[in-house]
Structure formats: structure tokens, C-alpha cells
Write a protein that holds these residues in place. Structure first.
Motif, PDB file in Angstrom:
ATOM      1  N   ASN A 113      30.956   0.688  64.145  1.00 18.64           N
ATOM      2  CA  ASN A 113      31.124   2.017  63.545  1.00 18.64           C
ATOM      3  C   ASN A 113      32.482   2.614  63.911  1.00 18.64           C
ATOM      4  O   ASN A 113      33.039   2.287  64.963  1.00 18.64           O
ATOM      5  CB  ASN A 113      30.036   2.953  64.090  1.00 18.64           C
ATOM      6  CG  ASN A 113      28.777   2.914  63.267  1.00 18.64           C
ATOM      7  OD1 ASN A 113      28.573   3.745  62.400  1.00 18.64           O
ATOM      8  ND2 ASN A 113      27.940   1.924  63.521  1.00 18.64           N
TER       9      ASN A 113
ATOM     10  N   SER B 132      32.833   5.730  51.732  1.00 20.04           N
ATOM     11  CA  SER B 132      32.408   5.425  53.109  1.00 20.04           C
ATOM     12  C   SER B 132      30.972   4.905  53.139  1.00 20.04           C
ATOM     13  O   SER B 132      30.213   5.016  52.173  1.00 20.04           O
ATOM     14  CB  SER B 132      32.514   6.681  53.977  1.00 20.04           C
ATOM     15  OG  SER B 132      31.304   7.399  53.951  1.00 20.04           O
ATOM     16  N   THR B 133      30.620   4.349  54.273  1.00 22.35           N
ATOM     17  CA  THR B 133      29.283   3.770  54.436  1.00 22.35           C
ATOM     18  C   THR B 133      28.204   4.853  54.382  1.00 22.35           C
ATOM     19  O   THR B 133      27.138   4.645  53.798  1.00 22.35           O
ATOM     20  CB  THR B 133      29.221   3.017  55.777  1.00 22.35           C
ATOM     21  OG1 THR B 133      30.387   2.201  55.872  1.00 22.35           O
ATOM     22  CG2 THR B 133      28.005   2.148  55.870  1.00 22.35           C
TER      23      THR B 133
ATOM     24  N   TYR C 274      27.696   5.787  50.887  1.00 18.87           N
ATOM     25  CA  TYR C 274      26.970   4.729  50.186  1.00 18.87           C
ATOM     26  C   TYR C 274      25.446   4.972  50.266  1.00 18.87           C
ATOM     27  O   TYR C 274      24.716   4.848  49.282  1.00 18.87           O
ATOM     28  CB  TYR C 274      27.339   3.398  50.856  1.00 18.87           C
ATOM     29  CG  TYR C 274      26.738   2.158  50.266  1.00 18.87           C
ATOM     30  CD1 TYR C 274      27.446   1.400  49.335  1.00 18.87           C
ATOM     31  CD2 TYR C 274      25.477   1.716  50.653  1.00 18.87           C
ATOM     32  CE1 TYR C 274      26.911   0.230  48.808  1.00 18.87           C
ATOM     33  CE2 TYR C 274      24.936   0.562  50.130  1.00 18.87           C
ATOM     34  CZ  TYR C 274      25.656  -0.174  49.209  1.00 18.87           C
ATOM     35  OH  TYR C 274      25.111  -1.324  48.690  1.00 18.87           O
TER      36      TYR C 274
ATOM     37  N   PRO D 214      24.509  -1.340  53.116  1.00 18.26           N
ATOM     38  CA  PRO D 214      25.924  -1.477  52.743  1.00 18.26           C
ATOM     39  C   PRO D 214      26.373  -2.940  52.837  1.00 18.26           C
ATOM     40  O   PRO D 214      25.633  -3.802  53.311  1.00 18.26           O
ATOM     41  CB  PRO D 214      26.644  -0.628  53.799  1.00 18.26           C
ATOM     42  CG  PRO D 214      25.595   0.201  54.439  1.00 18.26           C
ATOM     43  CD  PRO D 214      24.310  -0.514  54.310  1.00 18.26           C
TER      44      PRO D 214
ATOM     45  N   GLY E   7      32.554  -0.974  53.578  1.00 17.60           N
ATOM     46  CA  GLY E   7      31.456  -1.690  54.239  1.00 17.60           C
ATOM     47  C   GLY E   7      31.737  -1.772  55.733  1.00 17.60           C
ATOM     48  O   GLY E   7      32.547  -1.005  56.249  1.00 17.60           O
ATOM     49  N   ARG E   8      31.054  -2.685  56.405  1.00 14.13           N
ATOM     50  CA  ARG E   8      31.202  -2.740  57.858  1.00 14.13           C
ATOM     51  C   ARG E   8      31.404  -4.168  58.348  1.00 14.13           C
ATOM     52  O   ARG E   8      31.004  -5.135  57.687  1.00 14.13           O
ATOM     53  CB  ARG E   8      29.944  -2.210  58.538  1.00 14.13           C
ATOM     54  CG  ARG E   8      29.712  -0.730  58.395  1.00 14.13           C
ATOM     55  CD  ARG E   8      29.264  -0.147  59.727  1.00 14.13           C
ATOM     56  NE  ARG E   8      28.690   1.171  59.575  1.00 14.13           N
ATOM     57  CZ  ARG E   8      29.412   2.272  59.362  1.00 14.13           C
ATOM     58  NH1 ARG E   8      30.715   2.196  59.228  1.00 14.13           N
ATOM     59  NH2 ARG E   8      28.810   3.433  59.255  1.00 14.13           N
TER      60      ARG E   8
END
Ligand SMILES: NC(=O)c1ccc[n+]([C@@H]2O[C@H](COP(=O)([O-])OP(=O)(O)OC[C@H]3O[C@@H](n4cnc5c(N)ncnc54)[C@H](OP(=O)(O)O)[C@@H]3O)[C@@H](O)[C@H]2O)c1
Length: 440
Positions: A76, A233-234, A237, A406, A433-434
Motif C-alpha cells: 500500500n 486509484s485502488t 476501483y 483490483p 493496481g497493486r
């Protein structure tokens, strides 16, 4: 009741899968041979995390707590911003990491828990002050009411990046904007729930938000506009998916050259209106015109400056001229606007607009008919009824495919790969995404 490691070892030989949980994943429960584990410790701000192999395995302190062997960790922004900018670090050495998936190796002793030993679970770890619950370690403690069973249709990696965004979006919508989720797979009416709790039991710093943040007549209803600034951004989303389920119309402000096609080509996150963020004045003008100055709900994911722009996009008698042509010819700067030329009469009983800032809010010059909100995130871990309602609802949404995690944009190898992954976040190489750290 407090579990000891030896008790966990004894229990782990007879793994008991939840008999009513065929839709969810289960894993092998391996007994640890040691009382220590690997972890990433932050010894000082503005330093990399240090990998250690002799950190004690955390133990439970309450009958609602369980021990989870971490499988995958979602990285994060807070994981690099907290050490770089020295905030949100209650003690040193510190363990960070706000969300993960893992296998429950020791269930909670309270027998009516949804969660059993062997369940593979998603854990949004919002309680950053409790280092036992951090993700950057091999074993982590979670409260059963903060734990979501992982459905069969979702990978451990995808599950590891869903939790924080889900909790933030659900609380922003459900508390700050007053959306009831009761018609969506029997979700919670969070505002009703928190207002039924003895106010003394609500954390003092978020009590006002819970009890007075929004009036009943102002709560968001089907058809209302929600403007999301920072729509790539997540958290955005997840917000878009929940808002769409609730019948809100969403307007997404993004860098459309970077994100436009991706956001427009997926049903579950497609905005009703996509607005390019490159020229904020133009974006504000488009939003006010398209909504006929009626958008009452805003969600900003980026910071104080964009939140100020979002503020000017929302319906207000004070904030800005109602018609874009009144300001399209004038040169406007990014400061908050001057009042309209004909002063409008404030009507205290008219429904106000509501702006939620994830990471900053405008300071000063806020019209009295716009209310500002921060997400009362600690409701999730401090009020068990809220945590349980959100987690059991998330399970139902995930099983039915109504909530889609995501995108996993890449992985790093184990705890040892996290510093390099966070460097990629710092350099803005991760967008839409991440990254996930995969543990063995
Ligand atoms: N208050 C709360 O309870 C709470 C809860 C969750 C999150 N948050 C905060 O809310 C914000 C959004 O969270 P998120 O998880 O949704 O964010 P995210 O998906 O990681 O990224 C948000 C956006 O920030 C931009 N970005 C990425 N790296 C950047 C960098 N190094 N410098 C500047 N901008 C960068 C990206 O825009 P582009 O794609 O256009 O590059 C990205 O779309 C974060 O600041 C997070 O810490 C607060």
C-alpha cells in the motif's frame, strides 16, 4: 483468553475445516517448529525496513483473535509514505503492512466465529497501532470480525489487495455519505448500526462523524451523482463497484490518456462519465454542466489540492457560479473560488453536499452547505459489529462476483523483496493496481 504456541501446535494436528464453507478456500495447517519468525522491522524513519529472522511469533490476547500464516501481502502507499514522511508510526522498531491473505493456523477461542482453523482468509489490517496485526511478518494476529474468507474464485494474490480499499470505500459510502447496503446482498445499514450503539462506546475522535456527519434527509440515494477525483486509484476501483451496486451514478476524474481506456472497457468499473484531470478548471466546468450543478457527493483519493477542486465541482449555493459560461472566460487559479456575484441565500434545511477526502481536505473557505469528511476507518477494528457486518457482506459479494479485486500488477519475492517493491511505488511505477509480496 490467551493462546500459547504449544496449544496452537496441538490443535493444528487436527485441522477442522468449516463444514458450511464449500465456497471458500482451505489450506494445510503446518505447525511451526519455533517461537520465532521472519519479519521486516523499521528501526528509524527514512530508512529501509530490515529483514530479521528472530522476531517472536505474535500471540492472541482476546477470544476473538486468531493467528494467520501470511501467504501474500498487498503493498500500500502508506507502507512507504509512513517512514518517508514520519507519520502513522506509533513506536520504533515498527512493523508495517496493512493487508494480506493467509491460512488460519489457530482459530479464535470464541466458538461462534465464522472463521475456522484451516480457512484461507483476507485480512484488512487497519489497526496499525497493534504491531501483532501487521502484515510484514510470517505470522500475524487478526480479529475474527476483521477477517474475510477467501472464495474459491479468487487467488490469494488478488485477495491480498482488496481489503483496505473495500473497508475505506464501504465506510466512506456507508457512514460519510449515508448509503444503506441493505438491498445489496443483505449488506449493512452502517449509519443505522453505529447510531444504535451507545455513543460512549464509539471512539471519541470519530463519534461526531458517526452521529452527526450527515442528516437522514441528506443520505445518498439511487440516481445521485458521486464524483471521484483520482478515479484510477485502488480505493476508487472498489468505491466505483460499491457505488454502482447502490445505484449511484459515478463521475471519474482521471488522467484519461493513462487510464481512460482501461476504466471505460470494464463493466464493473465503467464510470457514467469519464473526465480528464489534465485541466482542473475544465474538469470542474464539465462536471457542473453535466450534472446541472446537482452532484452532492465527492470522494477524493489524491490530496488537499484535488480535494479543493472536487469541492468546487459539488453542488453549492456559495461555491461557484451555477453556469460554466459564467467562469469559462475568466482566468481562474487553483485557489478556492470567490462567491457568486449575486449572493445566494443559505437555506439551512436544504440538503448539503458531502466531500470525503482519503488523504487530505481543503482548509478554509469551505461553503457552509458542503460538509467535509474523513473516513472513520477505526470503526472497522474498534467496533466488532461494524467489522463483522462488513466482512460477512464482503464474502457474499465476492462469492457472487459482485465485487472484483483490483489488478495485481506484479509480485515481489517474500518479505525480502518488499523494500524493492516499495521503491517502485515511490518512483510512481505502479499505477492502476497493486504489487504483491508472495511468501512461501
Ligand atoms: N484515510 C484512510 O483511511 C485511507 C484508506 C486507504 C487509503 N488511503 C490513502 O488514500 C490514497 C489512495 O489510496 P489507494 O490505495 O487508492 O492508492 P493507489 O491505488 O496506490 O494510488 C493512487 C494514485 O496515486 C498516484 N500515485 C501512485 N504513486 C505515486 C507517487 N509515488 N507519487 C504520487 N502519486 C502517485 C497514482 O496515480 P496515476 O495512476 O495517475 O499515476 C495512483 O492512481 C493514498 O494516499 C492512501 O494512503 C487512506
Amino acid at each position: 483468553m490467551v493462546f500459547s504456541i504449544s496449544k496452537w501446535r496441538r490443535r493444528s494436528r487436527a485441522s477442522k475445516a468449516n463444514p458450511n464453507s464449500t465456497q471458500f478456500q482451505h489450506g494445510d495447517v503446518e505447525a511451526s517448529q519455533s517461537n520465532t519468525q521472519s519479519a521486516l522491522l523499521l528501526y528509524a524513519v527514512r530508512q529501509p525496513y530490515e529483514f530479521v529472522t528472530d522476531h517472536p511469533i505474535p500471540t492472541s490476547k482476546r477470544d476473538t483473535e486468531l493467528l494467520v500464516k501470511v501467504l501474500a501481502i498487498g503493498l500500500n502507499p502508506i507502507d512507504w509514505k509512513a517512514p518517508d514522511f514520519n507519520f502513522g508510526i506509533p513506536t520504533l522498531p515498527y512493523i508495517a503492512g496493512r493487508e494480506f491473505t493467509g491460512t488460519v493456523v489457530q482459530a479464535a477461542s470464541r466458538t461462534n466465529s465464522r472463521i475456522r482453523q484451516g480457512d484461507i482468509v483476507i485480512v484488512p489490517s487497519t489497526d496499525y497501532r497493534d504491531l501483532r496485526k501487521a502484515a510484514f511478518q510470517e505470522y500475524s494476529i487478526a480479529s475474527s470480525f476483521n477477517t474475510i474468507r477467501l472464495p474459491r474464485n479468487i487467488s490469494t494474490q488478488a485477495g491480498s489487495i482488496l481489503g483496505v480499499a473495500f473497508v475505506a470505500a464501504a465506510l466512506a459510502l456507508g457512514i460519510c455519505m449515508g448509503v444503506s447496503f441493505e438491498d445489496i446482498e443483505g449488506g449493512p445499514n452502517l449509519l443505522k448500526l453505529v447510531r444504535s450503539i451507545d455513543p460512549e462506546n464509539l471512539p471519541a475522535d470519530i463519534r461526531k462523524e458517526c452521529l452527526e456527519g450527515i442528516r437522514d434527509d441528506e443520505r445518498a440515494q439511487k440516481g445521485d451523482f458521486l464524483v471521484i477525483w483520482g478515479g484510477s486509484s485502488t480505493c476508487a476501483y472498489t468505491m466505483k463497484q460499491l457505488a454502482r451496486l447502490a445505484g449511484l451514478r459515478n463521475i471519474s476524474v482521471v488522467d484519461s490518456s493513462k487510464h481512460g481506456l482501461r476504466l471505460s472497457s470494464r463493466d464493473h468499473i465503467r464510470p457514467d462519465l469519464l473526465v480528464d484531470a489534465h485541466d482542473p478548471e475544465r474538469a470542474i466546468s464539465i462536471i457542473k454542466s453535466a450534472t446541472n450543478n446537482s452532484a452532492r457527493f465527492g470522494f477524493d483519493t489524491q490530496g488537499k489540492e484535488t480535494a479543493s477542486q472536487l469541492l468546487r465541482s459539488l453542488a453549492s449555493l456559495h461555491c461557484f457560479p451555477n453556469h460554466p459560461e459564467e467562469y469559462s472566460t475568466s482566468k481562474l487559479n487553483s485557489k478556492l473560488p470567490t462567491p457568486p456575484s449575486t449572493p445566494a441565500e443559505a437555506n439551512p434545511s436544504a440538503p448539503r453536499s458531502h466531500l470525503v477526502g482519503l488523504t487530505g481536505l481543503p482548509k478554509g473557505n469551505v461553503p457552509e452547505d458542503v460538509a467535509l469528511h474523513s473516513v472513520p476507518i477505526k470503526l472497522f477494528h474498534e467496533i466488532p459489529e461494524v467489522g463483522e457486518a462488513l466482512c460477512s457482506w464482503a464474502e457474499r459479494l465476492l462469492v457472487k462476483g459482485l465485487l472484483v479485486p483490483p489488478d495485481v500488477l506484479g509480485t515481489v519475492d517474500g518479505l525480502g523483496g518488499i523494500n524493492a517493491g516499495l521503491d517502485r511505488l515511490r518512483k510512481r511505477e505502479v499505477s492502476g493496481g497493486r504489487l504483491v509480496a508472495v511468501l512461501r
